[in-house]
Design an enzyme around this catalytic site. Structure first.
Site, PDB file in Angstrom:
ATOM      1  CB  CYS A 368      36.688  37.151  44.388  1.00  0.00           C
ATOM      2  SG  CYS A 368      37.185  38.401  45.599  1.00  0.00           S
ATOM      3  CG  HIS A 495      37.961  39.604  40.431  1.00  0.00           C
ATOM      4  ND1 HIS A 495      36.590  39.404  40.451  1.00  0.00           N
ATOM      5  CD2 HIS A 495      38.305  39.973  41.691  1.00  0.00           C
ATOM      6  CE1 HIS A 495      36.133  39.659  41.678  1.00  0.00           C
ATOM      7  NE2 HIS A 495      37.155  40.004  42.439  1.00  0.00           N
ATOM      8  CD  GLU A 497      36.059  38.323  36.918  1.00  0.00           C
ATOM      9  OE1 GLU A 497      35.491  38.941  37.840  1.00  0.00           O
ATOM     10  OE2 GLU A 497      36.746  37.296  37.098  1.00  0.00           O
TER      11      GLU A 497
END
Length: 552
Positions: A368, A495, A497
């Site tokens: 990001c 993102h 993750e």
């Protein structure tokens, strides 16, 4: 065991969701597929149960009161006086029953078990409506359909190391006075509960000794489910809920993962360079994604936290000695990660980190904001645009490398970003990203941003060697960058993750760990060779025994 249960996470704060909270206030903001912004509890549930939740799986006081007030304004209460009991408590119960029917494990089946986590502390004013709602809920569903597990701390005080039961005794007493009677106690402690402590808790809390769980410190988080299993937690829960096991409990994969993590010996150092490094919960999903990738690459993860504001000398008043120490961490690291974030503090330090990683061919991964600062650094130092910046930080920059999204809101912060799962289209299969994702054309990841790379500057960037290998479905929004001639200089606008799971590491995090441990070339080569042997293009399968393959 029954089909995958449904986590529910009531939070007593008045915020509608966690989207506008500082990470220092409440840890990270976890984004769901549908764009819901929850707190880190939702991430823990998704990772441990491998389920996909929705925004409605997080109930806040703000959401409940908003719902009740909207009904009152529509006249749904037929002129009655609207009160906490029964209207707010009924709204909470109705919400639980409605969301409890949503399939979450990919099978399309309605869950049979709903896990409700009530946050806060027993006796808090904020949580009182939730406690009362759950007291009433016991009668709505019947006692055979409710298992109350009370989580409490058993501290160790004094030099003799005595485990103290008084906090648990008092909190159970308070809970019982509110009409909630614990079926089980989950006692958090440094070491295993002593037998005498269990007996004392059983006597004063009216809970059988075999219903008291010792949740003590273990070597890694994957041992916690094994700890619960070894104490028979599943048998007590299923007996209370009158559930019959459909198959034997098989946790061999969990055992193997926990043992493997403890057995790792060779370190890999990752410098995580951000602005919220004073509270690791701010980057919890990033930490978990790094752990998932580390165990897949057979490396023991060591995270070196770097506050990028301390890298900015002479731009700040950082102590020179501390400045040198922090830069030493960056230079000694095997790989560098710049996670997401908002605001200007530490941004110049992130840009300096990008320059160092680019010029020294250090494995780099940006998420990001980590992608945006990489683009800004490239614009400044490769394209010669010394005043290039993001409009988020410098609205008057003559070279806006990062611009405000056209559909964003400058007046309302909550829920106004580009949120949730979006598709990324690969512009080429001849890229590290395509090989890591084992994808020929596209993949889905979760987003949370309101600024993006300026599409007008993309041709110039690509001419200079910064490849945009992933774009959105319109072809206008840039999603993934790779740097030509660099072993691993990758960044993404989304993102990844948030979708990483134990045993299924996020591809781009895996790429960083592979590059940092010197395994990326072998890994990518293995993909290409096995794919060609099957008649593919070289980017669609994982070789047996390599990270990401079914064996892992």
């Amino acid at each position: 065991p029954p089909p995958a249960g449904l986590p529910r996470s009531p939070d007593p704060y008045l915020n509608i969701d966690a989207g506008t909270m500082s990470p220092f206030e409440h840890g990270e903001v976890f984004v769901l597929d549908d764009g819901g912004e929850g707190d880190l509890d939702l991430g823990n549930y998704e990772r441990f149960l491998d389920v996909t939740l929705t925004r409605d799986h997080n109930i806040t006081t703000g959401k409940v009161y908003q719902s009740v007030i909207e009904k009152e304004r529509r006249g749904d209460y037929l002129g009655k006086t609207v009160q906490v009991v029964p209207h707010v408590t009924d709204a909470i119960q109705d919400w639980i029953e409605r969301v409890g029917a949503i399939p979450v494990d990919g099978t399309g089946r309605r869950p049979e078990v709903c896990i409700i986590e009530l946050g806060g502390t027993v006796g808090d004013i904020e949580s009182a409506p939730f406690v009362e709602a759950l007291r009433q809920f016991q009668f709505r569903v019947g006692p055979e359909n409710m298992c109350v597990i009370h989580v409490s701390l058993v501290p160790v005080l004094g030099s003799v190391g005595e485990q103290k039961t008084k906090p648990t005794q008092h909190t159970v007493q308070t809970l019982r006075s509110l009409g909630m009677y614990p079926t089980m106690l989950a006692c958090r402690s440094q070491s295993m509960l002593e037998g005498s402590v269990r007996e004392k808790l059983a006597l004063f809390c009216h809970v059988p000794t075999d219903h008291i769980l010792s949740i003590h410190d273990v070597s890694n988080i994957w041992r916690v489910p094994l700890l619960l299993r070894d104490q028979g937690a599943h048998r007590v829960i299923m007996s209370t809920l009158k559930l019959a096991p459909r198959q034997p409990l098989d946790m061999r994969r969990w055992e193997a993962r926990a043992d493997r993590w403890d057995a790792l010996e060779e370190d890999v150092h990752i410098a995580v360079c951000g602005k919220y490094t004073g509270l690791s919960d701010s980057y919890l999903s990033v930490i978990k994604a790094l752990q998932h990738a580390a165990i897949a690459t057979n490396r023991r993860l060591v995270i070196d936290w770097v506050d990028t504001s301390e890298l900015e000398l002479p731009f700040s008043d950082v102590n020179p000695q501390r400045h040198a120490e922090v830069w030493g961490l960056v230079k000694a690291a095997d790989g560098i990660l710049v996670p997401g974030g908002f605001g200007g503090r530490g941004t110049e330090g992130k840009i300096l980190v990008c320059e160092y990683a680019r010029t020294n061919k250090k494995p780099y991964f940006g998420v990001c904001l980590g992608m945006q600062v990489a683009v800004i650094e490239f614009a400044r130092n490769v394209c010669g645009l010394a005043q290039a910046h993001s409009q988020e930080i410098d609205k008057a920059t003559p070279h806006p490398a990062v611009v405000f999204m056209p559909e964003g809101s400058r007046t309302h912060l909550g829920g106004t970003m580009r949120l949730g799962a979006r598709r990324t289209l690969l512009t080429t299969v001849d890229s590290i990203t395509a090989k890591l994702y084992q994808a020929m054309d596209s993949f889905d990841e979760r987003h949370r941003h309101r600024y993006e790379v300026n599409p007008d500057m993309v041709p110039m960037f690509e001419e200079k060697g910064l490849r945009f290998v992933g774009k959105d479905e319109t072809g206008v929004r840039m999603e993934v960058i790779e740097l030509t001639g660099h072993p691993y200089y990758v960044a993404c606008q989304f993102h990844p993750e948030f979708k990483s799971r134990p045993g299924k590491p996020s591809p781009l995090f895996l790429g960083l760990l592979l590059a940092a441990s010197g395994q990326l070339s072998q890994y990518v080569h293995g993909y290409v060779e096995e794919s060609r042997s099957r008649g593919g293009s070289g980017a669609d399968v994982a070789p047996a025994g390599m990270p990401g393959s079914p064996m892992m």
